[in-house]
Design an enzyme around this catalytic site. Structure first.
Site, PDB file in Angstrom:
ATOM      1  N   SER A   1      34.908   2.348  20.674  1.00 30.33           N
ATOM      2  CA  SER A   1      35.706   3.407  20.042  1.00 30.33           C
ATOM      3  C   SER A   1      36.082   3.055  18.596  1.00 30.33           C
ATOM      4  O   SER A   1      36.490   1.930  18.292  1.00 30.33           O
ATOM      5  CB  SER A   1      36.983   3.658  20.840  1.00 30.33           C
ATOM      6  OG  SER A   1      37.795   4.576  20.132  1.00 30.33           O
TER       7      SER A   1
ATOM      8  N   LYS B   1      38.931  13.107  30.155  1.00 34.67           N
ATOM      9  CA  LYS B   1      39.474  14.276  29.453  1.00 34.67           C
ATOM     10  C   LYS B   1      39.840  15.436  30.380  1.00 34.67           C
ATOM     11  O   LYS B   1      40.725  16.226  30.065  1.00 34.67           O
ATOM     12  CB  LYS B   1      38.472  14.768  28.401  1.00 34.67           C
ATOM     13  CG  LYS B   1      38.438  13.895  27.170  1.00 34.67           C
ATOM     14  CD  LYS B   1      37.529  14.462  26.096  1.00 34.67           C
ATOM     15  CE  LYS B   1      37.497  13.537  24.902  1.00 34.67           C
ATOM     16  NZ  LYS B   1      36.645  14.002  23.823  1.00 34.67           N
TER      17      LYS B   1
ATOM     18  N   GLU C   1      48.689  25.305  25.606  1.00 34.07           N
ATOM     19  CA  GLU C   1      47.881  26.458  26.003  1.00 34.07           C
ATOM     20  C   GLU C   1      46.398  26.303  25.642  1.00 34.07           C
ATOM     21  O   GLU C   1      45.518  26.627  26.436  1.00 34.07           O
ATOM     22  CB  GLU C   1      48.460  27.671  25.289  1.00 34.07           C
ATOM     23  CG  GLU C   1      48.308  28.951  26.070  1.00 34.07           C
ATOM     24  CD  GLU C   1      48.899  30.109  25.281  1.00 34.07           C
ATOM     25  OE1 GLU C   1      50.047  29.977  24.803  1.00 34.07           O
ATOM     26  OE2 GLU C   1      48.176  31.122  25.126  1.00 34.07           O
TER      27      GLU C   1
ATOM     28  N   ASP D   1      39.958  18.145  19.559  1.00 28.51           N
ATOM     29  CA  ASP D   1      38.501  18.086  19.344  1.00 28.51           C
ATOM     30  C   ASP D   1      37.962  19.372  18.715  1.00 28.51           C
ATOM     31  O   ASP D   1      37.107  19.339  17.826  1.00 28.51           O
ATOM     32  CB  ASP D   1      37.768  17.865  20.682  1.00 28.51           C
ATOM     33  CG  ASP D   1      37.809  16.417  21.133  1.00 28.51           C
ATOM     34  OD1 ASP D   1      37.991  15.527  20.276  1.00 28.51           O
ATOM     35  OD2 ASP D   1      37.660  16.177  22.351  1.00 28.51           O
TER      36      ASP D   1
ATOM     37  N   ALA E   1      26.407  20.642  28.474  1.00 27.12           N
ATOM     38  CA  ALA E   1      27.545  21.359  29.074  1.00 27.12           C
ATOM     39  C   ALA E   1      28.512  20.367  29.704  1.00 27.12           C
ATOM     40  O   ALA E   1      29.134  20.640  30.721  1.00 27.12           O
ATOM     41  CB  ALA E   1      27.030  22.357  30.115  1.00 27.12           C
TER      42      ALA E   1
ATOM     43  N   GLY F   1      31.812  17.391  29.150  1.00 33.98           N
ATOM     44  CA  GLY F   1      33.199  17.495  28.697  1.00 33.98           C
ATOM     45  C   GLY F   1      33.293  17.831  27.216  1.00 33.98           C
ATOM     46  O   GLY F   1      34.080  18.689  26.800  1.00 33.98           O
TER      47      GLY F   1
ATOM     48  N   ARG G   1      20.579  20.555  31.087  1.00 33.13           N
ATOM     49  CA  ARG G   1      19.617  20.052  32.077  1.00 33.13           C
ATOM     50  C   ARG G   1      20.005  20.530  33.488  1.00 33.13           C
ATOM     51  O   ARG G   1      19.166  21.028  34.223  1.00 33.13           O
ATOM     52  CB  ARG G   1      19.591  18.527  32.004  1.00 33.13           C
ATOM     53  CG  ARG G   1      18.661  17.883  32.991  1.00 33.13           C
ATOM     54  CD  ARG G   1      18.694  16.395  32.842  1.00 33.13           C
ATOM     55  NE  ARG G   1      20.036  15.834  33.039  1.00 33.13           N
ATOM     56  CZ  ARG G   1      20.317  14.538  32.972  1.00 33.13           C
ATOM     57  NH1 ARG G   1      19.381  13.671  32.695  1.00 33.13           N
ATOM     58  NH2 ARG G   1      21.549  14.115  33.171  1.00 33.13           N
ATOM     59  N   THR G   2      21.276  20.383  33.820  1.00 31.78           N
ATOM     60  CA  THR G   2      21.751  20.880  35.119  1.00 31.78           C
ATOM     61  C   THR G   2      22.279  22.294  34.893  1.00 31.78           C
ATOM     62  O   THR G   2      23.353  22.486  34.312  1.00 31.78           O
ATOM     63  CB  THR G   2      22.879  19.968  35.660  1.00 31.78           C
ATOM     64  OG1 THR G   2      22.427  18.614  35.569  1.00 31.78           O
ATOM     65  CG2 THR G   2      23.244  20.311  37.083  1.00 31.78           C
TER      66      THR G   2
ATOM     67  N   TYR H   1      27.671   9.893  17.203  1.00 32.05           N
ATOM     68  CA  TYR H   1      27.769   9.234  15.896  1.00 32.05           C
ATOM     69  C   TYR H   1      27.279   7.785  15.907  1.00 32.05           C
ATOM     70  O   TYR H   1      27.377   7.084  14.902  1.00 32.05           O
ATOM     71  CB  TYR H   1      29.191   9.318  15.347  1.00 32.05           C
ATOM     72  CG  TYR H   1      30.252   8.757  16.263  1.00 32.05           C
ATOM     73  CD1 TYR H   1      31.029   9.608  17.031  1.00 32.05           C
ATOM     74  CD2 TYR H   1      30.468   7.394  16.363  1.00 32.05           C
ATOM     75  CE1 TYR H   1      31.999   9.116  17.879  1.00 32.05           C
ATOM     76  CE2 TYR H   1      31.438   6.894  17.210  1.00 32.05           C
ATOM     77  CZ  TYR H   1      32.199   7.755  17.961  1.00 32.05           C
ATOM     78  OH  TYR H   1      33.158   7.254  18.803  1.00 32.05           O
TER      79      TYR H   1
ATOM     80  N   GLY I   1      27.955  13.225  13.408  1.00 36.97           N
ATOM     81  CA  GLY I   1      29.002  13.160  14.426  1.00 36.97           C
ATOM     82  C   GLY I   1      30.338  12.600  13.959  1.00 36.97           C
ATOM     83  O   GLY I   1      31.365  12.838  14.591  1.00 36.97           O
TER      84      GLY I   1
HETATM   85  P1  ATR Z   1      30.528  14.223  27.454  1.00 40.12           P
HETATM   86  O1  ATR Z   1      31.986  14.187  27.842  1.00 40.12           O
HETATM   87  O2  ATR Z   1      30.216  13.307  26.292  1.00 40.12           O
HETATM   88  O3  ATR Z   1      30.009  15.605  27.228  1.00 40.12           O
HETATM   89  P2  ATR Z   1      29.246  14.211  30.027  1.00 40.12           P
HETATM   90  O4  ATR Z   1      30.306  15.115  30.563  1.00 40.12           O
HETATM   91  O5  ATR Z   1      28.773  13.064  30.862  1.00 40.12           O
HETATM   92  O6  ATR Z   1      29.718  13.550  28.662  1.00 40.12           O
HETATM   93  O7  ATR Z   1      27.991  15.125  29.594  1.00 40.12           O
HETATM   94  C1  ATR Z   1      26.783  14.590  29.174  1.00 40.12           C
HETATM   95  C2  ATR Z   1      25.846  15.728  28.772  1.00 40.12           C
HETATM   96  O8  ATR Z   1      24.596  15.167  28.369  1.00 40.12           O
HETATM   97  C3  ATR Z   1      25.522  16.683  29.927  1.00 40.12           C
HETATM   98  O9  ATR Z   1      25.315  17.969  29.402  1.00 40.12           O
HETATM   99  C4  ATR Z   1      24.218  16.078  30.473  1.00 40.12           C
HETATM  100  O10 ATR Z   1      23.415  16.989  31.201  1.00 40.12           O
HETATM  101  P3  ATR Z   1      23.653  17.177  32.805  1.00 40.12           P
HETATM  102  O11 ATR Z   1      24.790  18.118  32.926  1.00 40.12           O
HETATM  103  O12 ATR Z   1      22.373  17.714  33.290  1.00 40.12           O
HETATM  104  O13 ATR Z   1      23.951  15.800  33.332  1.00 40.12           O
HETATM  105  C5  ATR Z   1      23.543  15.712  29.180  1.00 40.12           C
HETATM  106  N1  ATR Z   1      22.487  14.702  29.352  1.00 40.12           N
HETATM  107  C6  ATR Z   1      22.628  13.372  29.498  1.00 40.12           C
HETATM  108  N2  ATR Z   1      21.425  12.751  29.589  1.00 40.12           N
HETATM  109  C7  ATR Z   1      20.475  13.728  29.493  1.00 40.12           C
HETATM  110  C8  ATR Z   1      19.042  13.754  29.502  1.00 40.12           C
HETATM  111  N3  ATR Z   1      18.319  12.634  29.621  1.00 40.12           N
HETATM  112  N4  ATR Z   1      18.409  14.956  29.366  1.00 40.12           N
HETATM  113  C9  ATR Z   1      19.121  16.097  29.234  1.00 40.12           C
HETATM  114  N5  ATR Z   1      20.493  16.143  29.210  1.00 40.12           N
HETATM  115  C10 ATR Z   1      21.162  14.984  29.341  1.00 40.12           C
END
Ligand code: ATR
Length: 266
Positions: A15, A66, A78, A102, A127, A129, A151-152, A212, A232
């Site tokens: 950090s 978070k 809020e 943020d 998508a 945090g 991805r998900t 970053y 970043g």
């Molecule tokens: P943060 O708080 O930094 O956003 P996080 O909640 O762990 O951390 O989210 C990580 C993000 O990176 C997610 O959108 C994750 O996708 P998934 O929701 O599918 O897990 C994405 N991510 C991490 N590695 C990835 C990869 N190799 N390819 C595509 N997306 C990835």
């Protein structure tokens, strides 16, 4: 007596918040010190109790707390509630209040470059945090169309439901186009790869990465030839500026904070 502040997260050793806030405390002659506390998920509740017990003035909250920290606070403002994430806690005479700075960091990062989000088509990758504050900021900036690719897909759907944006499957990355593209996944952080090719980045005017470390991610390196880029540290800096105001009620020396951040990632 020195007032204590800090960041709680896991991992937290990388950090940059300690150098940023400590340099500002010193410059303003404040009797305050900022540390880094590694807090595992299972210890979050007792860590929050520790903030009260030790009368810590305030903390920054980072990965992975978070969202889960909500349960342990006395009050959440809020905006942080709307975003669904807290990145700052203030200890107000024993009452712990959660905030989110943020999203202000994101808005300021665009504003300082003279980039308006108004009426723009914005594509957001990820998508998690961090993405929630980015989406909130882009909405606050009055973007016209906001697309979320993740991805998900279920997580993109959830974000779409919460914020009224458009979810797209990860495979649709090949078709992505618009004015602004914002990278919020942890891909660049972990693997030095870019989630999108230069062919796609060509279709945008502005590219922002919230990763970053490294400062110039592969995503930004590819984008640079065709887009105006926003690294970043801009978001980190400006969320920290707003956080400092909450911690101390004072305006921090922004240029100094900027200088120490860039020195750290050199
Ligand atoms: P943060 O708080 O930094 O956003 P996080 O909640 O762990 O951390 O989210 C990580 C993000 O990176 C997610 O959108 C994750 O996708 P998934 O929701 O599918 O897990 C994405 N991510 C991490 N590695 C990835 C990869 N190799 N390819 C595509 N997306 C990835």
């Amino acid at each position: 007596m020195y007032k204590v502040f800090g960041v709680i997260g896991d991992p937290v050793s990388h950090s940059l918040s300690p150098v940023m806030h400590n340099s500002a405390f010193r410059e303003l002659g404040l009797k305050a010190v900022y540390g880094a506390f590694q807090v595992k998920k299972e210890n979050l509740k007792s860590a929050v109790e520790g903030i009260r017990a030790l009368n810590i003035g305030g903390v920054s909250v980072t990965i992975p707390h978070k969202e889960s920290i909500f349960h342990f606070l006395d009050e959440v403002d809020e905006v942080a509630q709307k975003i669904g994430a807290v990145n700052t806690i203030i200890n107000k005479e024993g009452k712990l209040i959660g905030y989110n700075t943020d999203w202000l960091g994101v808005l300021k990062a665009f504003e300082e470059k003279g980039v308006s989000l108004k009426e723009k088509r914005v594509v957001i990758l990820g998508a998690g945090g961090a993405s929630r504050a980015v989406v909130f900021a882009v909405k606050a900036g009055l973007a016209k169309e906001i697309y979320i690719l993740n991805r998900t897909f279920e997580k993109a759907l959830k974000l779409a439901e919460d914020f009224g944006v458009i979810p797209l499957p990860w495979e649709d990355l090949n078709k992505a186009e618009g004015d602004i593209i914002i990278q919020t996944t942890s891909i660049g952080l972990k693997s030095q790869e870019s989630p999108v090719s230069q062919e796609i980045l060509k279709r945008f005017k502005i590219a922002m990465d919230i990763v970053y470390l490294p400062l110039h991610t592969q995503f930004l390196k590819l984008a640079k030839e065709y887009c105006q880029i926003i690294d970043g540290l801009r978001m980190l800096l400006y969320q920290g500026v707003e956080q400092f105001k909450l911690f101390t009620g004072m305006s921090p020396p922004v240029k100094l904070m900027e200088k120490v951040l860039y020195e750290e990632v050199k």
